[in-house]
Design an enzyme around this catalytic site. Structure first.
Site, PDB file in Angstrom:
ATOM      1  N   LYS A 174       0.907  -1.105   0.013  1.00  0.00           N
ATOM      2  CA  LYS A 174      -0.098  -0.093   0.004  1.00  0.00           C
ATOM      3  C   LYS A 174       0.747   1.263  -0.089  1.00  0.00           C
ATOM      4  O   LYS A 174       0.472   2.186  -0.845  1.00  0.00           O
ATOM      5  CB  LYS A 174      -1.213   0.116   1.326  1.00  0.00           C
ATOM      6  CG  LYS A 174      -1.917  -1.110   1.254  1.00  0.00           C
ATOM      7  CD  LYS A 174      -2.675  -1.113   2.516  1.00  0.00           C
ATOM      8  CE  LYS A 174      -2.241  -1.106   3.639  1.00  0.00           C
ATOM      9  NZ  LYS A 174      -1.532  -2.728   3.691  1.00  0.00           N
ATOM     10  N   THR A 175       1.973   1.306   1.073  1.00  0.00           N
ATOM     11  CA  THR A 175       2.810   2.441   0.788  1.00  0.00           C
ATOM     12  C   THR A 175       3.559   2.657  -0.330  1.00  0.00           C
ATOM     13  O   THR A 175       3.664   3.743  -0.951  1.00  0.00           O
ATOM     14  CB  THR A 175       3.771   2.215   2.002  1.00  0.00           C
ATOM     15  OG1 THR A 175       3.035   2.235   3.118  1.00  0.00           O
ATOM     16  CG2 THR A 175       4.762   3.607   2.045  1.00  0.00           C
ATOM     17  N   ASP A 178      -1.423   6.633   6.127  1.00  0.00           N
ATOM     18  CA  ASP A 178      -1.327   5.189   6.702  1.00  0.00           C
ATOM     19  C   ASP A 178      -2.143   5.148   7.861  1.00  0.00           C
ATOM     20  O   ASP A 178      -2.342   5.742   8.767  1.00  0.00           O
ATOM     21  CB  ASP A 178       0.134   4.882   6.876  1.00  0.00           C
ATOM     22  CG  ASP A 178       0.297   3.182   6.670  1.00  0.00           C
ATOM     23  OD1 ASP A 178      -0.689   2.703   6.421  1.00  0.00           O
ATOM     24  OD2 ASP A 178       1.275   2.709   7.155  1.00  0.00           O
ATOM     25  N   THR A 183      -5.594  -1.227   6.829  1.00  0.00           N
ATOM     26  CA  THR A 183      -5.528  -2.739   7.068  1.00  0.00           C
ATOM     27  C   THR A 183      -7.005  -3.303   7.557  1.00  0.00           C
ATOM     28  O   THR A 183      -7.185  -4.457   7.818  1.00  0.00           O
ATOM     29  CB  THR A 183      -4.450  -3.312   8.277  1.00  0.00           C
ATOM     30  OG1 THR A 183      -4.559  -2.562   9.270  1.00  0.00           O
ATOM     31  CG2 THR A 183      -3.137  -3.014   7.760  1.00  0.00           C
ATOM     32  N   ARG A 203       6.590  -8.279   1.929  1.00  0.00           N
ATOM     33  CA  ARG A 203       7.490  -7.872   2.978  1.00  0.00           C
ATOM     34  C   ARG A 203       8.177  -9.020   3.711  1.00  0.00           C
ATOM     35  O   ARG A 203       9.445  -9.096   3.693  1.00  0.00           O
ATOM     36  CB  ARG A 203       6.786  -7.096   3.835  1.00  0.00           C
ATOM     37  CG  ARG A 203       7.527  -6.671   4.990  1.00  0.00           C
ATOM     38  CD  ARG A 203       6.921  -5.706   6.167  1.00  0.00           C
ATOM     39  NE  ARG A 203       6.569  -4.379   5.397  1.00  0.00           N
ATOM     40  CZ  ARG A 203       5.549  -3.466   5.548  1.00  0.00           C
ATOM     41  NH1 ARG A 203       4.614  -4.265   6.382  1.00  0.00           N
ATOM     42  NH2 ARG A 203       5.381  -2.655   5.018  1.00  0.00           N
TER      43      ARG A 203
END
Length: 354
Positions: A66-67, A111, A160, A219
């Site tokens: 997302k970032t 975020d 999230t 990640r």
């Protein structure tokens, strides 16, 4: 605590390491094909019109990109980028200071936007719709609202837990993208790309083995790549091949399905209780963890892989959990075979918790 190696949340090490391997453009971004295509249309049409695109909401589990997508949006638009987070915006004044400092066309990334304070969220409504904020000066009957214009901007919100967003906030986003977990082939591509950037020699078998154990999350895949690289440099030939990947992941207690020690401890606790059902608090005590750690960190992956099921009476180990631990599943186990020789049993979807 659970092993941070398999946590989808970013550590300080990740924040530094990810900078070098982040894709800079949509064409470099691996996976999320539908969201990528939709974003490309949104951004290209905005560039042709010469105006900022609609506000963008990106939803999905931690570690899915997302970032990175927010940074790509700014890069594709050739715009400035401001980054902040919901918990960091405690007061409406904090948000007003950020909004009034934006230049025309800038991208503001928030975020964990669902964790923003309610006064700040209400201030954001008018900024998103009318590019204007009302700053209240003073208190009580003498308080005065001073309207301030905000340069047209694009908000990219990441969450999230989209269910925690209020209706008015969700309705103000013109584009909503749901990010899904990656399959093994996509993670393989992520690992090969990162290995190339980090100058890590890697074989096709080695990258596939790491991707298979990365819990569908880029990640985690990049983090495992760094740990396997370390092992290969210290105890191997320096090449991340199949043997190095398997040996390194064995050292770090990551098994064939990507389960760590806590995951296996949860399944063992359930099996020692006859497979369940076991309540969350009892299960947490049995594995020596906090209930929220078991529920938020461990359970989602076990549910997704079909090793655990949630029922109104508690958590149960499925037949797959028994098999994964090398134990025979008792008759009647969720997901197990019918003792009468009929069709395999599957969980009753109407009896399971959402």
């Amino acid at each position: 605590m659970t092993d941070p190696l398999l946590s989808s949340y970013a550590s300080d090490e990740d924040a530094v390491a990810e900078q070098s391997v982040r894709p800079r453009r949509l064409a470099e971004f691996v996976g999320q094909h539908r969201v990528r295509e939709q974003l490309d249309l949104l951004l290209q049409s905005a560039l042709r019109r010469g105006s900022p695109p609609d506000h963008i909401l990106l939803s999905g589990s931690p570690g899915l990109g997302k970032t990175t997508l927010a940074m790509i949006v700014a890069a594709e638009l050739g715009a400035g980028l401001r980054l902040t987070s919901g918990p960091a915006i405690e007061r409406a004044g904090d948000l007003a200071a950020v909004l009034t400092s934006l230049s025309r066309g800038d991208v503001l990334f928030i975020d964990e936007i669902h964790r923003m304070a309610r006064p700040a969220e209400e201030l954001l409504y008018s900024a998103m719709e009318d590019f204007r904020v009302d700053v209240v000066v003073g208190k009580g009957p003498g308080a005065t609202a001073i309207p301030l214009d905000v340069e047209p901007f694009t908000l990219v919100g990441a969450t999230t837990r989209s269910g925690l967003l209020t209706g008015p906030m969700r309705d103000r986003f013109g584009f909503v993208g749901q990010l899904d977990f990656y399959d093994a082939d996509e993670l393989d591509q992520v690992i090969v790309r990162s290995a190339r950037i980090l100058d890590v020699p890697i074989t096709a078998e080695g990258s596939a083995e790491i991707g298979r154990r990365s819990r569908g999350t880029p990640r985690i895949a990049n983090r495992l790549l760094r740990r396997v690289r370390d092992y290969a440099e210290v105890r191997g030939t320096g090449v991340v091949d199949l043997a190095a990947a398997r040996a390194a992941l064995a050292v770090y207690d990551v098994d064939e399905l990507g389960l760590d020690k806590l995951d296996r401890a949860v399944l063992l606790a359930l099996i020692r209780a006859g497979g369940g059902p076991v309540g969350l608090s009892t299960l947490a005590v049995a594995v020596g963890e906090q209930p929220d750690t078991v529920e938020e960190v461990c359970e989602p992956f076990l549910l997704r892989t079909g090793l655990l099921a949630r029922t109104p009476r508690g958590r149960v180990a499925t037949a797959g959990a028994w098999r994964h631990l090398g134990l025979p599943a008792p008759a009647g186990t969720v997901g197990g075979g019918n003792p009468a020789g009929g069709s395999p049993q599957t969980p009753d979807l109407f009896s399971l918790e959402p």
